[in-house]
Design an enzyme around this catalytic site. Structure first.
Site, PDB file in Angstrom:
ATOM      1  N   VAL A 133      53.258  44.300  44.801  1.00 36.95           N
ATOM      2  CA  VAL A 133      52.415  45.220  43.949  1.00 36.95           C
ATOM      3  C   VAL A 133      53.219  45.843  42.876  1.00 36.95           C
ATOM      4  O   VAL A 133      54.111  46.240  42.879  1.00 36.95           O
ATOM      5  CB  VAL A 133      51.726  46.406  44.835  1.00 36.95           C
ATOM      6  CG1 VAL A 133      50.540  46.857  43.775  1.00 36.95           C
ATOM      7  CG2 VAL A 133      50.965  46.034  46.135  1.00 36.95           C
ATOM      8  N   GLY A 188      51.057  30.137  30.479  1.00 37.83           N
ATOM      9  CA  GLY A 188      51.571  30.261  31.500  1.00 37.83           C
ATOM     10  C   GLY A 188      51.195  31.710  32.035  1.00 37.83           C
ATOM     11  O   GLY A 188      51.875  32.069  33.104  1.00 37.83           O
ATOM     12  N   GLU A 191      46.934  30.761  36.101  1.00 36.75           N
ATOM     13  CA  GLU A 191      46.982  29.681  36.667  1.00 36.75           C
ATOM     14  C   GLU A 191      46.110  28.629  36.436  1.00 36.75           C
ATOM     15  O   GLU A 191      45.120  28.993  35.757  1.00 36.75           O
ATOM     16  CB  GLU A 191      46.769  30.141  38.411  1.00 36.75           C
ATOM     17  CG  GLU A 191      47.578  31.102  38.942  1.00 36.75           C
ATOM     18  CD  GLU A 191      49.079  30.854  39.351  1.00 36.75           C
ATOM     19  OE1 GLU A 191      49.080  29.800  39.659  1.00 36.75           O
ATOM     20  OE2 GLU A 191      49.713  31.779  39.858  1.00 36.75           O
ATOM     21  N   ASP A 202      43.240  39.250  43.436  1.00 32.93           N
ATOM     22  CA  ASP A 202      44.352  39.621  43.594  1.00 32.93           C
ATOM     23  C   ASP A 202      44.725  41.013  43.426  1.00 32.93           C
ATOM     24  O   ASP A 202      45.433  41.835  44.210  1.00 32.93           O
ATOM     25  CB  ASP A 202      45.137  38.985  42.335  1.00 32.93           C
ATOM     26  CG  ASP A 202      46.503  39.380  42.363  1.00 32.93           C
ATOM     27  OD1 ASP A 202      47.733  38.953  42.789  1.00 32.93           O
ATOM     28  OD2 ASP A 202      46.828  40.389  41.392  1.00 32.93           O
ATOM     29  N   LYS A 206      46.432  43.934  46.324  1.00 28.70           N
ATOM     30  CA  LYS A 206      47.255  44.885  46.064  1.00 28.70           C
ATOM     31  C   LYS A 206      46.864  46.397  46.526  1.00 28.70           C
ATOM     32  O   LYS A 206      47.548  47.158  46.691  1.00 28.70           O
ATOM     33  CB  LYS A 206      47.678  44.776  44.593  1.00 28.70           C
ATOM     34  CG  LYS A 206      48.538  43.480  44.365  1.00 28.70           C
ATOM     35  CD  LYS A 206      48.560  43.330  42.753  1.00 28.70           C
ATOM     36  CE  LYS A 206      49.392  41.919  42.489  1.00 28.70           C
ATOM     37  NZ  LYS A 206      49.363  41.359  41.175  1.00 28.70           N
ATOM     38  N   GLY A 305      55.779  37.942  36.959  1.00 27.68           N
ATOM     39  CA  GLY A 305      56.743  37.031  36.040  1.00 27.68           C
ATOM     40  C   GLY A 305      58.096  37.037  36.787  1.00 27.68           C
ATOM     41  O   GLY A 305      58.398  37.937  37.671  1.00 27.68           O
TER      42      GLY A 305
END
Lengths: 428, 428
Positions: A133, A188, A191, A202, A206, A305
């Site tokens: 997270v 980038g 996705e 997502d 988290k 990242g």
């Protein structure tokens, strides 16, 4: 410095390469901190031929996960495979074999929390997941340890970098969601299949982890409201900024009231520009935590990242290496949460964008529906839009009940002069 | 839950009362986390009669510090006496007697760091001091542990609540420093003798601690530039906001470059309004930390006050109770810092407020001085001010060397048409 700690890395993708690069760059610093020799003994991946741009002794690479799981010399495994299986089996097997685990796998933790923690406790090993997270932000340790004297009242924030990047760019450039998404994919930042990020899943995973550590309660994703950002239009963002001095952010929100009722939800939210979260842009994340003793605190940084996430993964390794026998509490063991509030009973102020024909009586009909459902209007604004016969009507309500607002929208969207699905955004 | 951990509190002032209140309110949560019984066995203060608004068994109170220091049953002492002596002796004696120490005493740590840490290491006890910097914000643990995989490159932020409160109110209301200070004293946000806070000493002490944990280097306060906020005028704040889109904040700044040269300084700084630190208002604190792996992270919260500080003190107690034998690293043991940069060699952009008579040739003289010292001007602005014959001239320079700017000001302030000491504020 006689003792050597051996690490095994499973999953040599982007984050895995970041971990290798971090160990490579800062090994002296790390060994110095833990006062032990540290060795990345084995890296396992199905693909061990692609060049990841990091220096690795070919002997370290293997396609056979047992080279890590069954190696008695390996003390800590770093699981960066992602997904549910085989990651779950890898983790359980490693713990059964007495190995500590570091993982960034929020999907797995959010789904199989109890099984994983039970296995760790039973085998007297630690599992660390700071990277799961908020990427590189020290967030879970502050929540679990730094604020340990507090009953946590609220946790809310921006915890998906992709969604935040898209919303920021839509705001900056006034562009449509689809256009910005394509750009984000090229850069980038999104996705190729972006569903997970843009639909809020997502963020929800988290938030499940934050709720466990903050409130000691596990809530399955199917038991709370999760809404993404795909329906947001430049009109919404423009109106929010110009008329409401607010920005649109995808927020995860969880709060427990004095009666032990937990509100937990993920949805786009209008955040006042004066609020710190409004200044959290691009791929950055930030989480507010409110404790009963400390008041509000906020943690901010890059939530995803290669290198930021690797920072958290390696910090977890260091934490374990410094203290292999630590008796760790994974959140409060007794939860104050007695009940999860149904989304229909949540109260909020609402922004509505109703797309209707511009003709007499429209506002009268709309306000009648809202009034019948006990929703009072704080402001109404209609902007002329060229080249269309339907125009957006922007409304902000006073505090209203979610179920009433949902019912109102159902009725509004059936009116023959309403030409598009009505958009709602809750206000912070 | 057989084992009992006994705490001894030395210093029953504001923070001490907050600690007692926190233990009282959340003892179940705390015992649950550490899986041990926890007891505040003794509270020592010279004054044990004043009502602190918290429930305390009279038997727990004592005026004799040996009732804590010499009690073999007490495992952890909480030192909240403040100042250098007798606090130092209490801490050293406690550690020699095998007790762990929790303290919020930044002045003591900033002055006697090595002696205190050596004593802790020698006696195999832990000393925790999260509350010493940033009050309730989990800050030192994230810096020391959460970012342990990083070489820390920069630490900077707002770490004095009193100064930040004053600057915020000056900005909000356009009031003079003295007026706001008096109000802050009435509100309890500033001490009766506010020197320490407004002259930057408190900020400097905290920066010393941050530099130890971030860079592994101890810098004595006499070896760096420390400047307070007493010379800031409403004119400066107004010009900053209206013309430079910036706000004035008292910042602590420390950064190490690739050659191992450390810049460390405390002074008012112009922060762009788009920067997160610009939104840190009132008594709130926030610190940016930049690591070579993680990039920038920020921690935000209440940097002082009874309950926020108590939150950090009790969290430290929990940390120790969970792990009495932890092998803790207090910052990197090898420092990358090879040299401390002299303030005269620091480079920055500068804001100058020059108060001069409004007559021909003034700007020509000023620009000549600056030009001779290789300082180029980015902008100049002069505002008419009523009821005075001298007017402020506002300048912003391009990057310039501190020593050149200091020399320029010395020359400028000698000019016969310059009527007040020139004010400089560095830009972030």
């Amino acid at each position: 410095m006689e003792e050597t700690i051996n690490l095994g890395l499973i999953g040599f993708g982007t984050i895995g390469s970041g971990v290798v690069a971090t160990l490579d760059k800062n090994m002296h610093l790390i060994e110095d901190k833990v006062q032990k020799k540290v060795k990345l003994k084995k890296i396992v991946d199905l693909d061990i031929t692609t060049d990841r741009g990091v220096d690795v002794d070919p002997e370290v690479l293997s396609t056979n996960v047992d080279d890590i799981l069954e190696d008695d010399e390996i003390d800590i495994i770093i699981e960066l495979v992602g997904g549910y299986q085989p990651a779950l089996n890898f983790i359980l097997k490693a713990m059964e074999n007495g190995k500590h685990v570091v993982t960034a796998n929020k999907a797995l933790l959010a789904k199989h929390w109890q099984e994983i923690i039970d296995c760790a406790l039973k085998n007297h090993v630690r599992i660390c997941f700071e990277a799961s997270v908020g990427g590189g932000i020290p967030l879970l340790a502050p929540l679990n340890d730094g604020l340990a004297a507090n009953n946590i009242e609220t946790v809310y924030g921006i915890i998906n970098g992709t969604a935040n990047y898209i919303l920021t760019k839509m705001d900056d450039a006034g562009l449509d969601f689809d256009v910005v998404l394509k750009e984000a994919q090229l850069m980038g930042y999104a996705e190729q299949d972006p569903t997970f990020d843009i639909e809020g899943h997502d963020t929800a995973q988290k938030l499940i982890i934050l709720s466990i550590l903050g409130f000691g309660v596990y809530v399955s994703q199917k038991n709370f409201h999760v809404e993404g950002i795909t329906k947001i239009k430049p009109d919404d963002i423009k109106f929010a900024r110009e008329e409401l001095n607010s920005v649109v952010k995808l927020l995860a929100i969880a709060q427990v009231d004095e009666d032990g009722e937990l509100e937990i939800r993920v949805h786009p939210t209008l955040v006042p520009q004066t609020h710190l979260l409004a200044s959290v842009n691009d791929v950055f994340n930030a989480v507010y935590i409110v404790g009963d003793i400390v008041g509000p605190v906020l943690m901010y940084g890059q939530g995803a990242g290669m290198m930021p996430t690797a920072s958290a993964v390696v910090a977890d390794c260091i934490d374990i290496m410094q203290d292999m026998d630590s008796s760790v509490a994974y959140g409060p063991s007794k939860s104050r949460v007695k009940k999860i509030k149904d989304m229909s009973n949540v109260e909020s102020k609402y922004y509505l964008r109703i797309t209707a024909l511009d003709k007499p009586g429209v506002l009268h009909s709309l306000s009648g529906i809202l009034s019948d459902l006990n929703i009072s209007i704080e402001s109404v604004s209609q902007r002329k839009v060229d080249q269309t016969d339907a125009v957006p009507i922007f409304m902000v309500t006073h505090h209203a009940l979610e179920k009433n607002v949902q019912k109102a929208i159902e009725l509004i969207d059936k009116l023959d002069f309403v030409k598009e699905e009505t958009m709602i955004i809750r206000l912070l």
